[in-house]
Write a protein that holds these residues in place. Sequence first.
Motif, PDB file in Angstrom:
ATOM      1  N   ASP A 239       0.687  -1.339   0.074  1.00  0.00           N
ATOM      2  CA  ASP A 239      -0.146   0.004  -0.060  1.00  0.00           C
ATOM      3  C   ASP A 239       0.622   1.254  -0.121  1.00  0.00           C
ATOM      4  OD1 ASP A 239       1.151  -0.402   2.489  1.00  0.00           O
ATOM      5  OD2 ASP A 239      -0.709   0.117   3.577  1.00  0.00           O
ATOM      6  N   SER A 240       2.197   0.961  -0.271  1.00  0.00           N
ATOM      7  CA  SER A 240       3.046   2.259  -0.231  1.00  0.00           C
ATOM      8  C   SER A 240       2.826   2.987  -1.425  1.00  0.00           C
ATOM      9  CB  SER A 240       4.405   1.865  -0.186  1.00  0.00           C
ATOM     10  OG  SER A 240       4.625   1.090  -1.610  1.00  0.00           O
ATOM     11  N   PRO A 241       2.920   4.537  -1.450  1.00  0.00           N
ATOM     12  CA  PRO A 241       2.300   5.227  -2.694  1.00  0.00           C
ATOM     13  C   PRO A 241       3.261   4.921  -4.229  1.00  0.00           C
ATOM     14  CG  PRO A 241       2.836   6.619  -0.673  1.00  0.00           C
ATOM     15  CD  PRO A 241       3.348   5.227  -0.110  1.00  0.00           C
ATOM     16  N   ASP A 242       4.442   4.639  -3.785  1.00  0.00           N
ATOM     17  CA  ASP A 242       5.278   4.177  -5.184  1.00  0.00           C
ATOM     18  C   ASP A 242       4.716   2.988  -5.710  1.00  0.00           C
ATOM     19  OD1 ASP A 242       6.720   6.319  -4.676  1.00  0.00           O
ATOM     20  OD2 ASP A 242       8.525   5.198  -3.986  1.00  0.00           O
ATOM     21  N   VAL A 244       1.814   1.803  -5.339  1.00  0.00           N
ATOM     22  CA  VAL A 244       0.387   1.821  -5.837  1.00  0.00           C
ATOM     23  C   VAL A 244       0.504   2.765  -7.310  1.00  0.00           C
ATOM     24  CG1 VAL A 244      -1.704   3.214  -5.377  1.00  0.00           C
ATOM     25  CG2 VAL A 244      -0.952   1.761  -3.514  1.00  0.00           C
ATOM     26  N   SER A 245       1.369   3.655  -7.245  1.00  0.00           N
ATOM     27  CA  SER A 245       1.504   4.372  -8.578  1.00  0.00           C
ATOM     28  C   SER A 245       1.927   3.565  -9.731  1.00  0.00           C
ATOM     29  CB  SER A 245       2.352   5.736  -8.096  1.00  0.00           C
ATOM     30  OG  SER A 245       2.775   6.256  -9.468  1.00  0.00           O
ATOM     31  N   LEU A 246       2.697   2.668  -9.251  1.00  0.00           N
ATOM     32  CA  LEU A 246       3.228   1.661 -10.387  1.00  0.00           C
ATOM     33  C   LEU A 246       2.201   0.834 -10.877  1.00  0.00           C
ATOM     34  CD1 LEU A 246       6.838   0.776  -9.356  1.00  0.00           C
ATOM     35  CD2 LEU A 246       6.484   2.119 -11.315  1.00  0.00           C
ATOM     36  N   LYS A 247       1.528   0.291  -9.901  1.00  0.00           N
ATOM     37  CA  LYS A 247       0.324  -0.686 -10.329  1.00  0.00           C
ATOM     38  C   LYS A 247      -0.411   0.284 -11.075  1.00  0.00           C
ATOM     39  CE  LYS A 247       0.636  -3.829  -6.562  1.00  0.00           C
ATOM     40  NZ  LYS A 247      -0.166  -4.398  -5.377  1.00  0.00           N
ATOM     41  N   ASN A 248      -0.906   1.376 -10.843  1.00  0.00           N
ATOM     42  CA  ASN A 248      -2.080   2.164 -11.697  1.00  0.00           C
ATOM     43  C   ASN A 248      -1.238   2.606 -13.059  1.00  0.00           C
ATOM     44  OD1 ASN A 248      -3.882   2.427  -9.657  1.00  0.00           O
ATOM     45  ND2 ASN A 248      -2.807   4.320  -8.943  1.00  0.00           N
ATOM     46  N   LYS A 249      -0.100   2.969 -13.041  1.00  0.00           N
ATOM     47  CA  LYS A 249       0.649   2.980 -14.427  1.00  0.00           C
ATOM     48  C   LYS A 249       0.573   1.870 -15.279  1.00  0.00           C
ATOM     49  CE  LYS A 249       4.996   4.625 -16.259  1.00  0.00           C
ATOM     50  NZ  LYS A 249       6.343   5.160 -16.077  1.00  0.00           N
TER      51      LYS A 249
END
Length: 362
Positions: A239-242, A244-249
């Motif tokens: 659940d770390s921001p990095d 989560v951001s990579l998964k969204n990307k």
Amino acid sequence: MNAILRSLLTVVGVPTLLAIVYFGFIASDVYVSEARFAIKSAKSGGTSSGLEAIISTPIVSTGDKEGLVVTDYTASQDMMLKVQNELDIRAHFSDSSIDALSRLPAEATVEHMLDYFRRHVHVMRDSQSDVITLKTRAYDPEMARQIAELVIKLNEQLVNDMSSRMEEDALKTARDEVALAEEKVKQASASVTAFRRSSSSLNPAAESSALLGIVSGLETRLIEARTLLSEKSAYMREDSPDVVSLKNKIRALSRQMALEKGRLAGESEFEMGGLIETYQPLILDQELARQQYASALSSLELARIEAQRKKQYLVTFIQPSLPEEAVEPHRLNRILTVMIFSFLAYLIGGLMWSALKDHIGR
């Protein structure tokens, strides 16, 4: 003996005396103009082009047929009527200054005038060299030359008309093929234009290549994102921001790549696969039409060169002469001819009379 002398003077002397009077004092002077020409065509024997081909093109004979046509045309009624319209030869040949035996009757029919014309305008063709000799007879030297010049001019028009007609016939088929090929090119181009307007695509094949590049770039970015996610997942929480951001990307790249692949491989007529399937036959038809048009143009040019190579010319290499003196009638020859034939007639008649008397005596 006196009877023989009287018969000899009657049969031979009288005609000879009449011939002397007529040819010596009455017969009109006849002036003869002579010219020589031939029918030629330019036939190139090499494969040169441009100015070199023109300079090196020899002028050669076209054969016997054209010479026969010219010979027949010169003696035709059509030729006589055209000469009459230009020079009024009827008035010249029926002039009262010409002796009665040589003069054309003023009321002569066209048929009679044609016979008279043929005796005064004569052509001879040399079958070996194809040279045509023209002789025109008239009772004025200038008229003799004018008739010869006009006859040559009319024959030249005939040869040019025949040559142009043959050239036009030879080129007609080639021009029809060019027109047909041009129409096919227009139709093919119109079909391509209509497709581009309806599909809003100028070149689906080129656009497909561009899409392939886009998909390839998306795949590269997706691989890089997944690799980076794998690295960060090893020491970061889910659940770390990095992370989560990579998964969204990754999800966004995957959706975009699926969309582009769908456009590239889709079967709908509005997607790239359908556009290419419709576009390629149109482009093929257009290319084939252009090739056919180029081939037709080449055939037309070859036909034009061949027609030009066979183009006929009337070449006058001895111009009509202006007589300085009358060469006809051959007065002495005519008188001697009358005397000789009269003497032969006397001998033959005498032999026949002797044979008849012997036969009666038996």
